[in-house]
Enzyme design. Structure first.
Site, mmCIF file in Angstrom:
data_model
loop_
_atom_site.group_PDB
_atom_site.id
_atom_site.type_symbol
_atom_site.label_atom_id
_atom_site.label_comp_id
_atom_site.label_asym_id
_atom_site.label_seq_id
_atom_site.Cartn_x
_atom_site.Cartn_y
_atom_site.Cartn_z
ATOM 1 N N TYR A 1 -68.803 20.577 26.632
ATOM 2 C CA TYR A 1 -67.895 21.721 26.736
ATOM 3 C C TYR A 1 -67.859 22.428 25.390
ATOM 4 O O TYR A 1 -67.635 21.789 24.362
ATOM 5 C CB TYR A 1 -66.489 21.222 27.108
ATOM 6 C CG TYR A 1 -65.447 22.299 27.221
ATOM 7 C CD1 TYR A 1 -65.438 23.188 28.293
ATOM 8 C CD2 TYR A 1 -64.443 22.428 26.259
ATOM 9 C CE1 TYR A 1 -64.465 24.175 28.406
ATOM 10 C CE2 TYR A 1 -63.470 23.414 26.361
ATOM 11 C CZ TYR A 1 -63.486 24.278 27.431
ATOM 12 O OH TYR A 1 -62.525 25.255 27.536
ATOM 13 N N ASP B 1 -71.988 21.391 17.874
ATOM 14 C CA ASP B 1 -70.592 21.731 18.145
ATOM 15 C C ASP B 1 -69.754 20.555 17.644
ATOM 16 O O ASP B 1 -69.638 19.530 18.305
ATOM 17 C CB ASP B 1 -70.396 21.954 19.651
ATOM 18 C CG ASP B 1 -68.939 22.200 20.016
ATOM 19 O OD1 ASP B 1 -68.051 21.937 19.168
ATOM 20 O OD2 ASP B 1 -68.681 22.639 21.161
ATOM 21 N N LYS C 1 -60.083 22.522 15.574
ATOM 22 C CA LYS C 1 -59.185 21.356 15.572
ATOM 23 C C LYS C 1 -58.797 20.894 14.158
ATOM 24 O O LYS C 1 -57.941 21.507 13.545
ATOM 25 C CB LYS C 1 -59.801 20.234 16.404
ATOM 26 C CG LYS C 1 -60.010 20.711 17.872
ATOM 27 C CD LYS C 1 -60.258 19.607 18.833
ATOM 28 C CE LYS C 1 -60.650 20.108 20.200
ATOM 29 N NZ LYS C 1 -59.579 20.383 21.117
HETATM 30 N N1 HOZ Z 1 -60.140 21.666 26.081
HETATM 31 C C1 HOZ Z 1 -59.197 20.774 25.489
HETATM 32 C C2 HOZ Z 1 -59.637 19.369 25.576
HETATM 33 N N2 HOZ Z 1 -60.991 19.109 25.518
HETATM 34 C C3 HOZ Z 1 -57.851 20.897 26.125
HETATM 35 C C4 HOZ Z 1 -56.966 21.694 25.296
HETATM 36 C C5 HOZ Z 1 -55.535 21.750 25.791
HETATM 37 O O1 HOZ Z 1 -55.306 21.670 26.976
HETATM 38 O O2 HOZ Z 1 -54.650 21.864 24.974
#
Ligand code: HOZ
Length: 438
Positions: free
Chosen positions: A144, A239, A267
């Site tokens: 992702y 990534d 992050k």
């Molecule tokens: N895409 C995020 C985890 N891989 C989720 C982010 C969120 O829901 O805060």
């Protein structure tokens, strides 16, 4: 556990916010029940609006590597806010941040800040295409890279959780240049390059994929990706939104000794504020406007409060400039994260074995995932073998015991330096009990 206030808030949220949440995985759809609301967090804990205390292994999905509300980050944010929340004019903190990233991640010679990891990946892809003058990109099944149109193909995280790895609303033409390969499969990537001679701009990969749970690269796999991209004049994009500054001070690329052409971050780099970044070889980065023909921009990019928070996070992890060399030798924070991770891994494996529940527990430093299968998990197809009914029951049993794991089988867990050996012991004891009920 009483969650009356959360229930009321969620009912209200449903009226005004699609699904009641601002990011789909938070909605608990994968585990059943309703999400709880949090209004306070400190160290390894979060408190919900009903006053329940939880040991948190989501850590705001990765950024809180020092735990929640770290005093140094809070202080830095306060000072920065008092000087102004946004300028839209270059500010000195952007330079400090850029130098820090280039120092900690040697493959990054120049870097540009964004406001999210999604933007960073979107921009890195555009840059790779602009630089190589090629259109096609290889990504991996279950990886992702944010909700970028061209990358929402066989995507992980919420897209996988909700069974929509290819999102509606993305025209087929937008993804026609995205080629998907199974992760950890050498032959598949070789075949794609053979079939698309001089057409592949690059490979984008989570070096340690953390959006279908967590699985590790097989020995030599990342080296192979590096070699094949070089051999074909394509770029390797790591990534490191999740793994950057987490798996080592220089991220997964330091841990696995790989030098990608471009890297993306998010992050940890923002210390809990909305931040992303992408960087890499100088001659590639110089293709960006205003120097080059690839356009990329952002009103809040390099925002002073976000920079202050991120700098405080990185400096607390790695030491201030004057002491950084010494800190690098000791790797204190990372050694601590490794030890906590090892304690959790050993405890969870022991708990599962004692309960007679087949579990494959994958871990890399302070990232982890337990799958309810006896088979090894090396890619998303393996991850799908996990018994998700068992995961749901386990998730709720742990929540009731005051332990918060991500509400989806297909997310990584995160440990912070604020977690203690006692937190881990409590977690393992709760897991031992929960597993016996499955
Ligand atoms: N895409 C995020 C985890 N891989 C989720 C982010 C969120 O829901 O805060």
């Amino acid at each position: 556990m009483n969650r009356d206030v959360s229930e009321k808030l969620f009912a209200e949220a449903l009226k005004y916010i699609p699904g009641g949440v601002n990011s789909p995985v938070r909605a608990f759809r994968a585990v059943g029940g309703n999400p709880f609301f949090v209004n306070r967090a400190s160290g390894s804990k979060v408190w919900d609006v009903d006053g329940n205390e939880l040991i948190d292994y989501v850590c705001t999905w990765g950024p809180a590597i020092l735990g929640h509300a770290h005093p140094k980050i809070i202080a830095a944010v306060k000072v920065a806010a008092e000087h102004g929340t946004s300028f839209g004019i270059p500010n000195p903190l952007e330079v400090t941040m850029a130098k820090l990233i280039c120092e900690l991640v040697p493959s990054v010679k120049k870097v540009r800040m964004t406001s999210s990891g999604t933007e960073a990946c979107m921009s890195a892809i555009r840059l790779a295409r602009g630089f190589t003058r090629r259109d096609k990109i290889i990504k991996f099944d279950g990886c992702y890279h944010g909700h970028v149109d061209s990358l929402l193909v066989r995507a992980g995280s919420g897209a996988l959780t909700f069974g929509q790895p290819d999102s509606a609303g993305v025209p087929a033409a937008f993804t026609s240049h995205t080629i998907v390969a199974p992760y950890n499969d050498v032959e598949a990537v070789k075949a794609i390059f053979a079939a698309n001679k001089n057409e592949i701009a690059g490979i984008i990969v989570e070096p340690v994929p953390g959006n279908a749970g967590l699985y590790l690269p097989k020995p030599g796999y990342l080296e192979f990706l590096s070699e094949i991209t070089k051999a074909h004049g394509a770029l390797l994009i790591f990534d490191e939104v999740m793994t950057g500054f987490r798996l080592a001070r220089g991220g997964a690329q330091e841990r696995f000794h790989i030098t990608p052409d471009l890297s993306t971050f998010g992050k940890v780099i923002g210390g809990g504020l909305p931040v992303g970044a992408f960087g890499g070889r100088a001659e590639i980065m110089d293709y960006l406007a205003p120097l080059g023909p690839v356009y990329q921009a952002g009103t809040l990019s390099g925002n002073p409060i976000a920079m202050a928070a991120g700098i405080a996070n990185l400096e607390e992890l790695n030491g201030k400039a004057e002491s950084r060399k010494q800190k690098a030798e000791n790797q204190n924070a990372y050694a601590q994260l490794e030890a906590l991770g090892a304690q959790l891994e050993a405890g969870m494996i022991d708990a599962a074995t004692s309960a007679g529940v087949p579990v494959t527990f994958n871990r890399c430093g302070s990232m982890f995932c337990g799958y309810f299968t006896s088979e090894p998990v090396h890619n998303v197809a393996d991850a799908m073998k996990s018994d998700r009914e068992k995961f749901k029951k386990f998730f709720h049993a742990m929540l009731d015991a005051g332990i918060y794991f991500a509400p989806s089988q297909f997310e990584s867990g995160f440990i912070s330096t604020a977690h203690t050996a006692a937190d881990i012991e409590k977690t393992v004891a709760a897991a031992a009990k929960a597993l016996r009920t499955l």
